[in-house]
Design an enzyme around this catalytic site. Structure first.
Site, PDB file in Angstrom:
ATOM      1  N   LYS A   1      25.125  20.906  34.949  1.00  0.00           N
ATOM      2  CA  LYS A   1      24.762  20.198  36.179  1.00  0.00           C
ATOM      3  C   LYS A   1      23.245  20.082  36.392  1.00  0.00           C
ATOM      4  O   LYS A   1      22.776  19.111  36.980  1.00  0.00           O
ATOM      5  CB  LYS A   1      25.398  20.892  37.398  1.00  0.00           C
ATOM      6  CG  LYS A   1      26.909  20.691  37.492  1.00  0.00           C
ATOM      7  CD  LYS A   1      27.442  21.305  38.780  1.00  0.00           C
ATOM      8  CE  LYS A   1      28.938  21.155  38.891  1.00  0.00           C
ATOM      9  NZ  LYS A   1      29.461  21.670  40.166  1.00  0.00           N
TER      10      LYS A   1
ATOM     11  N   ASP B   1      29.306  17.546  45.595  1.00  0.00           N
ATOM     12  CA  ASP B   1      29.926  18.835  45.964  1.00  0.00           C
ATOM     13  C   ASP B   1      29.796  19.131  47.471  1.00  0.00           C
ATOM     14  O   ASP B   1      30.756  19.544  48.116  1.00  0.00           O
ATOM     15  CB  ASP B   1      29.284  19.991  45.166  1.00  0.00           C
ATOM     16  CG  ASP B   1      29.878  20.121  43.772  1.00  0.00           C
ATOM     17  OD1 ASP B   1      31.023  19.663  43.558  1.00  0.00           O
ATOM     18  OD2 ASP B   1      29.205  20.686  42.891  1.00  0.00           O
TER      19      ASP B   1
HETATM   20  N1  LIG Z   1      36.116  23.699  44.681  1.00  0.00           N
HETATM   21  C1  LIG Z   1      35.153  23.065  44.047  1.00  0.00           C
HETATM   22  O1  LIG Z   1      35.091  21.832  44.034  1.00  0.00           O
HETATM   23  C2  LIG Z   1      34.070  23.851  43.343  1.00  0.00           C
HETATM   24  C3  LIG Z   1      32.907  23.197  42.914  1.00  0.00           C
HETATM   25  C4  LIG Z   1      31.905  23.946  42.284  1.00  0.00           C
HETATM   26  C5  LIG Z   1      32.092  25.321  42.077  1.00  0.00           C
HETATM   27  N2  LIG Z   1      33.256  25.901  42.487  1.00  0.00           N
HETATM   28  C6  LIG Z   1      33.436  27.358  42.315  1.00  0.00           C
HETATM   29  O2  LIG Z   1      32.407  28.017  43.060  1.00  0.00           O
HETATM   30  C7  LIG Z   1      32.037  29.238  42.446  1.00  0.00           C
HETATM   31  C8  LIG Z   1      30.519  29.292  42.260  1.00  0.00           C
HETATM   32  O3  LIG Z   1      30.103  28.249  41.398  1.00  0.00           O
HETATM   33  P1  LIG Z   1      28.550  27.928  41.160  1.00  0.00           P
HETATM   34  O4  LIG Z   1      28.494  26.733  40.309  1.00  0.00           O
HETATM   35  O5  LIG Z   1      27.793  27.933  42.443  1.00  0.00           O
HETATM   36  O6  LIG Z   1      28.100  29.222  40.301  1.00  0.00           O
HETATM   37  P2  LIG Z   1      26.649  29.875  40.183  1.00  0.00           P
HETATM   38  O7  LIG Z   1      25.584  28.833  40.305  1.00  0.00           O
HETATM   39  O8  LIG Z   1      26.695  30.716  38.975  1.00  0.00           O
HETATM   40  O9  LIG Z   1      26.517  30.827  41.490  1.00  0.00           O
HETATM   41  C9  LIG Z   1      27.302  31.987  41.617  1.00  0.00           C
HETATM   42  C10 LIG Z   1      27.125  32.573  43.012  1.00  0.00           C
HETATM   43  O10 LIG Z   1      27.997  33.712  43.133  1.00  0.00           O
HETATM   44  C11 LIG Z   1      27.211  34.879  43.433  1.00  0.00           C
HETATM   45  N3  LIG Z   1      27.826  36.037  42.789  1.00  0.00           N
HETATM   46  C12 LIG Z   1      28.266  36.146  41.518  1.00  0.00           C
HETATM   47  N4  LIG Z   1      28.793  37.372  41.301  1.00  0.00           N
HETATM   48  C13 LIG Z   1      28.658  38.063  42.476  1.00  0.00           C
HETATM   49  C14 LIG Z   1      29.006  39.382  42.891  1.00  0.00           C
HETATM   50  N5  LIG Z   1      29.607  40.244  42.044  1.00  0.00           N
HETATM   51  N6  LIG Z   1      28.751  39.727  44.166  1.00  0.00           N
HETATM   52  C15 LIG Z   1      28.166  38.873  45.026  1.00  0.00           C
HETATM   53  N7  LIG Z   1      27.802  37.605  44.686  1.00  0.00           N
HETATM   54  C16 LIG Z   1      28.046  37.203  43.427  1.00  0.00           C
HETATM   55  C17 LIG Z   1      25.823  34.570  42.881  1.00  0.00           C
HETATM   56  O11 LIG Z   1      24.874  35.410  43.497  1.00  0.00           O
HETATM   57  P3  LIG Z   1      23.437  35.665  42.785  1.00  0.00           P
HETATM   58  O12 LIG Z   1      22.575  34.513  43.182  1.00  0.00           O
HETATM   59  O13 LIG Z   1      22.970  36.959  43.370  1.00  0.00           O
HETATM   60  O14 LIG Z   1      23.683  35.737  41.321  1.00  0.00           O
HETATM   61  C18 LIG Z   1      25.706  33.090  43.282  1.00  0.00           C
HETATM   62  O15 LIG Z   1      25.423  32.960  44.649  1.00  0.00           O
HETATM   63  C19 LIG Z   1      32.817  29.292  41.129  1.00  0.00           C
HETATM   64  O16 LIG Z   1      33.946  30.101  41.339  1.00  0.00           O
HETATM   65  C20 LIG Z   1      33.237  27.846  40.894  1.00  0.00           C
HETATM   66  O17 LIG Z   1      34.435  27.742  40.161  1.00  0.00           O
HETATM   67  C21 LIG Z   1      34.236  25.217  43.126  1.00  0.00           C
END
Ligand SMILES: NC(=O)c1ccc[n+]([C@@H]2O[C@H](COP(=O)([O-])OP(=O)(O)OC[C@H]3O[C@@H](n4cnc5c(N)ncnc54)[C@H](OP(=O)(O)O)[C@@H]3O)[C@@H](O)[C@H]2O)c1
Length: 289
Positions: A71, A107
């Site tokens: 992305k 998104d």
């Molecule tokens: N429904 C939809 O359309 C949609 C669209 C996009 C994504 N998603 C889902 O959303 C989720 C996040 O995606 P993303 O693209 O934003 O990923 P990302 O950029 O990798 O961000 C991950 C987020 O989760 C936090 N995190 C990870 N492990 C953690 C833990 N053990 N404790 C507390 N916080 C934690 C990270 O915090 P840090 O900054 O501290 O690392 C960060 O804020 C995924 O599950 C994805 O499948 C859904």
């Protein structure tokens, strides 16, 4: 649907894409409206991203969805970036207009539509958003323009603070960024109307984890989790058990897809058809009961 020499091709690119719901969702929508479009999925590695985009450009694809891990990087290969996607620094949708590639991020809009469709209008509400990753940033951008008050809580505090500062500067709204800790969560949730989880905590296979202790949830809180595998995360199950209203991550997925569909086709997306197709696929994958 009959594929002809005039069929418009759309695709999702990412790594992995095997379980993506987007092909069934979009093909059902194209069929419903009788559009001469087809949607396929391609696994594209980080090394191959540039050549994959060149191929889509040369072959006059109509549209692309971009998922993890491309992305951010895909921005380097596009001709134009919509203002919101530029601010967020991530693109999940590309319109290919006769070889001219324009990047968008749907998104955040998807999340807002999911809330509104479930009767939650951010305008007069206090929202607590967990996470400041890629999806969190996109959602925060939309919420900051709508919500009465937005609090972003993130494990890495600095990311939440930086994002909140940027949003205050851009939109002159009440936005705070803090650490995701028990005491801060407890305090901020006390007067909150809506809680959104955009962290990956609770996602398959870690289905017994939740970013929020269950005793902080209340029946008058709306809880949305953007994770859709599992369909009901532990957070949503805990919220349901105290009588709170919940919104599954599938809703955001459907609505971000609907916004992309409208960018490519200029037609109103048949959201109900897309939802039914996505749910059927989740059933086949054993994710939806
Ligand atoms: N429904 C939809 O359309 C949609 C669209 C996009 C994504 N998603 C889902 O959303 C989720 C996040 O995606 P993303 O693209 O934003 O990923 P990302 O950029 O990798 O961000 C991950 C987020 O989760 C936090 N995190 C990870 N492990 C953690 C833990 N053990 N404790 C507390 N916080 C934690 C990270 O915090 P840090 O900054 O501290 O690392 C960060 O804020 C995924 O599950 C994805 O499948 C859904």
């Amino acid at each position: 649907m009959v594929i002809s020499g005039k069929t418009n091709v759309c695709a999702i690119i990412g790594d992995p894409v095997d379980h993506s719901l987007s092909p069934v969702m979009h093909n059902s929508a194209f069929n419903e409206l009788g559009l001469n479009f087809v949607y396929v999925a391609f696994t594209v590695t980080a090394k191959e991203l540039g050549t994959a985009i060149s191929g889509a450009r040369s072959m006059r694809f109509k549209g692309l969805n971009v998922t993890m891990p491309h992305k951010k990087a895909v921005i380097n290969y596009l001709d134009e970036i919509d203002a919101t996607a530029k601010d967020i620094g991530a693109v999940n949708t590309i319109l290919c207009n006769k070889g001219w590639l324009i990047g968008y991020n749907t998104d955040g809009k998807g999340a807002i539509f999911a809330l509104k469709e479930n009767g939650f209008f951010p305008e007069n509400k206090k929202l607590v958003l967990l996470g400041a990753g890629g999806a969190g940033k996109a959602i925060a951008y939309q919420l900051a323009q709508n919500a009465a008050e937005l609090v972003i809580l993130n494990r890495t505090r600095q990311k939440a603070e930086k994002l909140a500062k940027l949003l205050r500067k851009n939109f002159n709204r009440k936005v705070k960024g803090k650490a995701l800790s028990f005491s801060i969560l407890k305090k901020e949730l006390e007067l909150a109307d809506v809680l959104i989880n955009s962290t990956s905590v609770g996602m398959h296979p870690n289905i017994d984890c939740s970013p929020v202790p269950s005793d902080l949830l209340r029946s008058d809180l709306c809880v949305m989790d953007i994770i859709y595998n599992p369909f009901h995360t532990k957070l949503l199950k805990d919220a349901m058990s105290v009588g709170a209203r919940v919104i599954s991550g599938l809703e955001m997925l459907i609505h971000q897809g609907a916004v992309a569909f409208e960018i490519w086709t200029d037609c109103v997306a048949p959201v109900e058809v897309m939802r039914k197709a996505a749910l059927n696929q989740l059933k086949k994958q054993g994710v939806y009961p």
